[in-house]
Design an enzyme around this catalytic site. Structure first.
Site, PDB file in Angstrom:
ATOM      1  N   SER A 141       0.837  -1.202   0.000  1.00  0.00           N
ATOM      2  CA  SER A 141       0.000   0.000   0.000  1.00  0.00           C
ATOM      3  C   SER A 141       0.875   1.257   0.000  1.00  0.00           C
ATOM      4  O   SER A 141       1.671   1.439  -0.927  1.00  0.00           O
ATOM      5  CB  SER A 141      -0.948  -0.057   1.199  1.00  0.00           C
ATOM      6  OG  SER A 141      -1.971   0.893   1.055  1.00  0.00           O
ATOM      7  N   ASP A 195      -9.918  -5.405  -3.636  1.00  0.00           N
ATOM      8  CA  ASP A 195      -9.295  -4.404  -2.782  1.00  0.00           C
ATOM      9  C   ASP A 195     -10.167  -3.159  -2.734  1.00  0.00           C
ATOM     10  O   ASP A 195     -10.476  -2.562  -3.771  1.00  0.00           O
ATOM     11  CB  ASP A 195      -7.921  -4.067  -3.374  1.00  0.00           C
ATOM     12  CG  ASP A 195      -7.070  -3.222  -2.446  1.00  0.00           C
ATOM     13  OD1 ASP A 195      -7.612  -2.267  -1.857  1.00  0.00           O
ATOM     14  OD2 ASP A 195      -5.873  -3.512  -2.336  1.00  0.00           O
ATOM     15  N   HIS A 252      -7.461  -5.826   0.721  1.00  0.00           N
ATOM     16  CA  HIS A 252      -6.258  -5.028   0.995  1.00  0.00           C
ATOM     17  C   HIS A 252      -5.540  -5.458   2.285  1.00  0.00           C
ATOM     18  O   HIS A 252      -4.519  -4.886   2.641  1.00  0.00           O
ATOM     19  CB  HIS A 252      -6.673  -3.556   1.109  1.00  0.00           C
ATOM     20  CG  HIS A 252      -5.556  -2.565   0.932  1.00  0.00           C
ATOM     21  ND1 HIS A 252      -4.894  -2.402  -0.263  1.00  0.00           N
ATOM     22  CD2 HIS A 252      -4.947  -1.698   1.797  1.00  0.00           C
ATOM     23  CE1 HIS A 252      -3.952  -1.471  -0.139  1.00  0.00           C
ATOM     24  NE2 HIS A 252      -3.958  -1.036   1.121  1.00  0.00           N
TER      25      HIS A 252
END
Lengths: 278, 278
Positions: B147, B224, B257
């Site tokens: 991320s 995600d 995620h």
């Protein structure tokens, strides 16, 4: 028990799903949470219960132990319940890490207030089992746990030997009636009649004749900071020898009490249970 | 830089050691924390840096991703730094999850106050590297992240291509100057001259001619929740195509995620880097 099972979170993980559920518990009279890993939805046949240690919730094991990868290709799910009821405000419940919230000790409390909620023995051996049977169509169970949860796995494995096909523990509190910290919790949950404590003590259960036909597996780190004061593996080892209970007590050189220890040996424990769950 | 490295915690794990360190940082003017895993003390030769995402500390990756088992038999250690300086109280620093503490964005801030501490680009590419060289005798480095940390790994991998032998990312913020959330952070760290933002944007770096000779690996979950608004893998994919940068962008069907995604694909990323670190 009517089902109120509610899916809270669902994450794809190693081809299966790691999920968090909540439900209204018949035994604790509260909402209860558990996490689980389902290898391939609809195909599971058996379930490995994992009982966590002091201060844990349903989250610690499922995020830290790395169990999912070892079940990903199996027909065995894992369920990890929370360690106590939540949301009540009983006297002293939130004052210490080793009693009350996060510290249910997997027993059925009999003292005022606590007896209405802290029924973790029945919650695990009856309600979680029934949810697994009804909601996930599980036919066979095994049980394991860590520290306070290792204690839970051992007492449930000895007392419900037909329910659980196999039993293992990481660094269990194996003789809680001899541990100062557990004694404090036991007296608050069960009162001062020590005779009533014995059915929640694995070493005492063995000495009273409770036995399994299969081998119990225990892994114990040699650098565990709670080894001598709280865990006392020698006591259960001696009781097992005396009563001819097969026990494999593995000392793991240099390992402590953390999830870094559990994650290192989880694969071995999972394989041990998968053999029994075939 | 004189060393002030202090071992905070050390846990035996998969035969090696998971450790937490603290030190006085030259670049951030604060104490900084990092975690690491050392497969077999004294034998490591290379290091895989892992940069974490928003809200994380040095703890998330090392407890949740299950990386240790995949490095246990290698000569490669992993280092996972904290995501920002701590202990300062700059204006607005603790008000939101995507700016300030836990959200250093791996850049060198130029705005008042922040420029004195938020120097995460230099902290990682200079200070962490020097610590690894001096204290752990590391000769080769690779880098990965998740991320915001995927963004960090990509920009550092592109700008420091001789330092890092290989680069990979899980669900990276690959074009932050186009993401509303990152724009807010970039303007607070770097001011409103958008020209100064580009050296911290992997897609812009590619378009400006920064390039690696090896293939960059990116894994991205299709479920995600940040895919379209913050991560925008299409943008970096298009830039890579245009500029002939080899990029393996793997879409992972059904994954979100979370660290359940990272833990599922960490083995593949580790093997990718171990090949480059031989």
């Amino acid at each position: 028990m009517p089902s109120s099972l509610k899916l809270i979170k669902k994450h794809k993980n190693f081809g299966g799903y790691t999920c968090y559920y909540q439900h209204d518990s018949f035994f604790t009279n509260t909402k209860m949470n558990f996490s689980c890993f389902i290898p391939e939805e609809g195909k599971v046949e058996s379930c490995l219960l994992y009982l966590s240690g002091l201060t844990c919730t349903e989250e610690n094991f499922i995020t830290k132990a790395g169990v999912q990868q070892h079940l990903a290709k199996s027909k065995t799910m894992v369920i990890a319940p929370d360690t106590s009821p939540r949301g009540t405000n009983l006297p002293g419940e939130h004052d210490s890490y080793d009693f009350g919230s996060g510290a249910g000790f997997y027993l059925n409390a009999t003292t005022p207030g606590y007896k209405d909620h802290y029924q973790m023995y029945d919650y695990v051996t009856k309600e979680i089992i029934e949810i697994a049977q009804k909601e996930f169509h599980i036919k066979k169970f095994s049980i394991m746990g860590h520290s306070m949860g290792g204690h839970g796995a051992l007492i449930m494995g000895l007392r419900e030997k037909n329910l659980f096909k196999s039993v293992s523990a990481f660094a269990p509190i194996s003789n809680p009636t001899q541990s100062a910290s557990a004694q404090k919790a036991f007296s608050s949950y069960l009162g001062n009649d020590r005779g009533s404590w014995k059915i929640y003590d694995a070493t005492e259960l063995l000495l009273a004749g409770y036995q399994r036909d299969d081998t119990i597996l225990i892994s114990q780190g040699t650098e565990d900071e709670f080894l001598e004061k709280s865990l006392m593996p020698n006591n259960i080892e001696n009781a097992a020898k005396k009563m001819k209970q097969q026990l494999e007590l593995q000392y793991c050189k240099g390992y402590d009490h953390s999830y870094f220890f559990v994650s290192t040996f989880i694969k071995e424990h999972v394989l041990f249970h998968l053999k029994a769950l075939v």
